[in-house]
Write an enzyme that holds these catalytic residues in place. Sequence first.
Site, PDB file in Angstrom:
ATOM      1  N   ASP B  90     -20.540 -63.409  27.126  1.00  0.00           N
ATOM      2  CA  ASP B  90     -21.927 -63.552  27.562  1.00  0.00           C
ATOM      3  C   ASP B  90     -22.144 -65.010  27.970  1.00  0.00           C
ATOM      4  O   ASP B  90     -21.241 -65.839  27.846  1.00  0.00           O
ATOM      5  CB  ASP B  90     -22.899 -63.084  26.478  1.00  0.00           C
ATOM      6  CG  ASP B  90     -22.880 -63.996  25.274  1.00  0.00           C
ATOM      7  OD1 ASP B  90     -22.174 -65.021  25.295  1.00  0.00           O
ATOM      8  OD2 ASP B  90     -23.556 -63.687  24.295  1.00  0.00           O
ATOM      9  N   GLY B  92     -24.472 -67.188  26.867  1.00  0.00           N
ATOM     10  CA  GLY B  92     -25.113 -68.072  25.897  1.00  0.00           C
ATOM     11  C   GLY B  92     -26.621 -68.103  26.050  1.00  0.00           C
ATOM     12  O   GLY B  92     -27.323 -68.638  25.197  1.00  0.00           O
ATOM     13  N   GLY B  93     -27.146 -67.529  27.141  1.00  0.00           N
ATOM     14  CA  GLY B  93     -28.593 -67.545  27.374  1.00  0.00           C
ATOM     15  C   GLY B  93     -29.357 -66.900  26.233  1.00  0.00           C
ATOM     16  O   GLY B  93     -30.262 -67.510  25.651  1.00  0.00           O
ATOM     17  N   GLN B 208     -33.510 -59.396  34.545  1.00  0.00           N
ATOM     18  CA  GLN B 208     -34.569 -59.531  33.541  1.00  0.00           C
ATOM     19  C   GLN B 208     -35.834 -58.870  34.083  1.00  0.00           C
ATOM     20  O   GLN B 208     -35.780 -58.124  35.059  1.00  0.00           O
ATOM     21  CB  GLN B 208     -34.795 -61.006  33.204  1.00  0.00           C
ATOM     22  CG  GLN B 208     -33.625 -61.668  32.455  1.00  0.00           C
ATOM     23  CD  GLN B 208     -33.500 -61.185  31.013  1.00  0.00           C
ATOM     24  OE1 GLN B 208     -34.382 -60.509  30.478  1.00  0.00           O
ATOM     25  NE2 GLN B 208     -32.359 -61.492  30.391  1.00  0.00           N
ATOM     26  N   ASP B 286     -22.746 -53.134  24.460  1.00  0.00           N
ATOM     27  CA  ASP B 286     -22.199 -53.935  23.362  1.00  0.00           C
ATOM     28  C   ASP B 286     -23.247 -54.001  22.278  1.00  0.00           C
ATOM     29  O   ASP B 286     -24.451 -53.951  22.570  1.00  0.00           O
ATOM     30  CB  ASP B 286     -21.888 -55.364  23.812  1.00  0.00           C
ATOM     31  CG  ASP B 286     -23.153 -56.217  23.871  1.00  0.00           C
ATOM     32  OD1 ASP B 286     -23.899 -56.103  24.856  1.00  0.00           O
ATOM     33  OD2 ASP B 286     -23.432 -56.947  22.899  1.00  0.00           O
ATOM     34  N   CYS B 324     -13.210 -37.459  12.055  1.00  0.00           N
ATOM     35  CA  CYS B 324     -12.711 -38.742  12.560  1.00  0.00           C
ATOM     36  C   CYS B 324     -11.225 -38.938  12.244  1.00  0.00           C
ATOM     37  O   CYS B 324     -10.743 -38.518  11.198  1.00  0.00           O
ATOM     38  CB  CYS B 324     -13.533 -39.885  11.958  1.00  0.00           C
ATOM     39  SG  CYS B 324     -13.085 -41.501  12.632  1.00  0.00           S
ATOM     40  N   CYS B 326      -9.769 -42.071  12.272  1.00  0.00           N
ATOM     41  CA  CYS B 326      -9.481 -43.482  11.969  1.00  0.00           C
ATOM     42  C   CYS B 326      -8.774 -43.599  10.621  1.00  0.00           C
ATOM     43  O   CYS B 326      -8.756 -42.670   9.825  1.00  0.00           O
ATOM     44  CB  CYS B 326     -10.760 -44.326  11.987  1.00  0.00           C
ATOM     45  SG  CYS B 326     -11.752 -44.232  10.493  1.00  0.00           S
ATOM     46  N   CYS B 329     -10.912 -42.751   7.534  1.00  0.00           N
ATOM     47  CA  CYS B 329     -11.200 -41.342   7.280  1.00  0.00           C
ATOM     48  C   CYS B 329      -9.940 -40.536   6.965  1.00  0.00           C
ATOM     49  O   CYS B 329     -10.021 -39.528   6.273  1.00  0.00           O
ATOM     50  CB  CYS B 329     -11.945 -40.745   8.474  1.00  0.00           C
ATOM     51  SG  CYS B 329     -13.614 -41.460   8.646  1.00  0.00           S
ATOM     52  N   HIS B 355     -14.311 -47.781  10.888  1.00  0.00           N
ATOM     53  CA  HIS B 355     -14.783 -46.432  11.176  1.00  0.00           C
ATOM     54  C   HIS B 355     -15.924 -46.451  12.190  1.00  0.00           C
ATOM     55  O   HIS B 355     -15.951 -45.645  13.124  1.00  0.00           O
ATOM     56  CB  HIS B 355     -15.229 -45.702   9.910  1.00  0.00           C
ATOM     57  CG  HIS B 355     -16.014 -44.474  10.246  1.00  0.00           C
ATOM     58  ND1 HIS B 355     -15.411 -43.336  10.749  1.00  0.00           N
ATOM     59  CD2 HIS B 355     -17.348 -44.221  10.252  1.00  0.00           C
ATOM     60  CE1 HIS B 355     -16.340 -42.442  11.032  1.00  0.00           C
ATOM     61  NE2 HIS B 355     -17.520 -42.944  10.733  1.00  0.00           N
TER      62      HIS B 355
END
Lengths: 393, 393
Positions: B90, B92-93, B208, B286, B324, B326, B329, B355
Site C-alpha cells: 500500500d 502509506g496514505g 476516493q 485484503d 477444512c 488446513c 483442522c 485456519h
Amino acid sequence: MFEFTIEATSGAARTGTLTLPHGTVETPVFMPVGTQGTVRALSPGDLRAAGAELVLANTYHLHVRPGEQVVEKLGRLHRFMGWDRPLLTDSGGFQVFSLAGLRRVDEDGVEFQSHVDGSRRTLTPERATEIQWTLGADIAMAFDHVAPGGADEGTARDALERTLRWLERCAKRHRGLMEGRKVGTLEGGSVQPSNLPTFPQTLWPILQGGTHLKLRTEGLRRILELGSWTGLAIGGLSVGEPKPLMYEMLERLAPRLPAPLPRYLMGVGFPEDLVAAVERGVDLFDCVAPTRNGRNGSAFTPDGPVNIRNAEHREDARPLDEACDCETCTTFSRGYLRHLFVAEELLGLRLLSLHNVRYLIRLAAAMRAAIRRNAFGAWAEEWRRRYLQPRSA
Amino acid sequence: MFEFTIEATSGAARTGTLTLPHGTVETPVFMPVGTQGTVRALSPGDLRAAGAELVLANTYHLHVRPGEQVVEKLGRLHRFMGWDRPLLTDSGGFQVFSLAGLRRVDEDGVEFQSHVDGSRRTLTPERATEIQWTLGADIAMAFDHVAPGGADEGTARDALERTLRWLERCAKRHRGLMEGRKVGTLEGGSVQPSNLPTFPQTLWPILQGGTHLKLRTEGLRRILELGSWTGLAIGGLSVGEPKPLMYEMLERLAPRLPAPLPRYLMGVGFPEDLVAAVERGVDLFDCVAPTRNGRNGSAFTPDGPVNIRNAEHREDARPLDEACDCETCTTFSRGYLRHLFVAEELLGLRLLSLHNVRYLIRLAAAMRAAIRRNAFGAWAEEWRRRYLQPRSA
C-alpha cells in the site's frame, strides 16, 4: 519393547538405539520440552522437521490444566498434541517442589496449590503414576522428593529415603495398571476401555542425592535392588550447583551405572552441558533452554550464542548459522530475524525456537557420529575450542 | 506482464487471472496482510500451505522500521520476508492519516510522527512511490489523501481533488523510476545496480470519494483520463460507514468500472463482506481480520464464527471446521485448540490464524467455482443461509 542397544562407545560416551512403543530413538538424544502439551511456539510439524524423536510433557501442568481426564477424552497425550512419536512425561515432583505454592509434604505425598486457580491439590506416588498412565506417554517417571539445591547431607538423605519409598509405591501402582491393562485386553471389560492405553508404558526411577556422592551411590544401589528397570534418570543436578560439581558427580557416577540402562540427565540442555555430559556417559537430555532462549532472541551457533537483537545484525544478509539446514537458516537473513524481534513479531519467537531445537538435535547427531568413529574426545575438544572461544560480543 | 484476463462472469461477479512478475493470481483473491513484512504468526511456508497467492505489506510500517534502505540491502521485500510469489504494497496514505500522529497536511504531502520513535517524517506522493519502488513489490499503490469516514461532501471533494493531483505526481515519479530502470538495464551503469528492481512494478490508482456517489463517479472518470492503468483500487470504504451503504456504493459503481481492470476493495476481509463484494464485481481484497481474529480465538467456519475459548469446546474432539483441509483442522481437536488459548500458548495464535487465512482462500476458490458454473447468486444465497444462521452462541 523398551529395549536399549548400545552400538558404539568412545571413552565413557555411548551411542545406541532406544526402542519405544511409538518408535525408536537414537541416543544421545535431546528432548524438546512441551510443558503444556505443546513445545512453545512450535508445531508437531516443526518438531518433525527439526528431527525431534522424543518429546517431554509436564505432568504437573497437564494435571492442573486442562486435567488428565480432558486429555484422555481427547484421545490421550499423543493424539491431544498431534505427536505420534515417542513421548516422556515427568512425574510432577520437580514442579510441585519448585514451582507451585507448596503447602505440605508428608509420607503420603505433597499437598500444593495450583498456579492456575489456587485450588489445593494432592500428588502422591500413586496419583502421579495414575495421571501419567492416563496421559499415556511411552515413558513415565517416578514421583520423587526433590531436596533444594545445596541441601546438607541430612536433608538430602531424608529426601533420598523418601524417594526410594515412593519409588516402591510408584512401581507397585504402575504394575497394577499394567496388569489391569492386560486383564482388560485379555478378558475384555474388567477395565473400562477408556482406561486402556493403546500402547504399553514403562516407568523410570529418578536418582537423587544432591551433590553427595555417597548418597548418590547408595541411592543407585538401592534403586537397582528395587526392580528391573528399562532406564534411569539422574535428577537434582543442574539446579544451581557449580557446573564443575555437576560434571564431577557425573564422572564419578558413570562407572557405577549399569551399562545396559539408558541414562537420562534431567533438565540439562545448554550445548556445552550436553557435550560434557555425553562425555561422561549420559544418553538423554531435556531442557527448555532452546525454546526459552529462542524467545528471548538468543540463538545457538557453532561459534557460541548470538543475540539477534544486537544492532550489528541490522543489515546482515547472512543466515543465523551457515552450517544449519533448518527453515530459519535456509530462508531468512539475520537482518530479517532482528527486524522480527525489534518489531515484536510472533514469527521471530518461532524461528529462533525452531533453530535452537534443530541446533541441539544436530549437535546430538554430531556426537553420535564422533562416538561411532571412536573419536569423541578430540571432537569435543575441537567443538569447545570453537563454541567457547573468547568473543567481543 | 500485468495482464488481467476475465474467464467467466455470473451477474456482476467475475473470475479471472491476473499475471504479475512473481506469478499469476486467480481472482477473486484474498490477500493476507503482512504489515511489518510478516503475516502475523505465520511463516511463508504456512502461507504457501494455505494457498495464498498474493500478500500485502505496509509501506508506512516498513518505512518507519526497519526502513526501506535496510529492506533493500537485505535483497528487497520478496527476499527480505522469504516470499517469492506476488506482493502488493500500500502507499502509506491510509496509515499516516489514521494511525500515525499526524502533524501537517499540505499540497506537498503529509508530515507525521513515527509511532516507533516519535521522529518527524514526511511522506509525499514522490517519496511514497520511491519507497515502494525500493521495496520492490509487484504492485505499488498511489499515495492518497484519505478523508475521515463520514466526511461531508466539501471535505470529501477536497480530499478527492488532492488525491487526483497526487496521483499525477505518483504516476510521473513511477514512470521516471521505470525509465531509469530501463536505462540502467540497457546502458548498464547510469543507475546504481542496487536501485534496479529485479522485476518491473505497476502502480494502481485509488478511488476516493467517501459515500458520495457523485464524487466517486467523477473521481473514476478523471482517474481513467489520467492514464492507462493495470488495476484500480477502491479506498475509503469499510471505514465505519453502515454496511448497506458500502454495498450500495459498490453496486452503483460496478457498472461504471471498466470491465478489463481488476478491482481491489481495500481493507475488506470478513467472509460476508467478501461474498457481498464479489457479488458486486470486486476482484481483490485484503484485511487483517483472519489473523487478528485468529489471535483473539475467533475462527471462521461454514456455520459462522466460533470462539474457541468457550467452555463448550473443552472436551470437543471434533476439528474446528470439518470441511477444512488446513493443518489446524486436520491435526487438532477443538478441545486442544481451546487448551492452547486458555493456557496462553503461542501455537494457538498461529493455528487459528492459519485456519482463518485458509478459510478465506477456500472461500475465494468456492466463489470462483460458482462463477464458472454461472450460479453465483444461488451459491451466495445458500452460503449466507448457513453462515449467517441464527445461533445460540
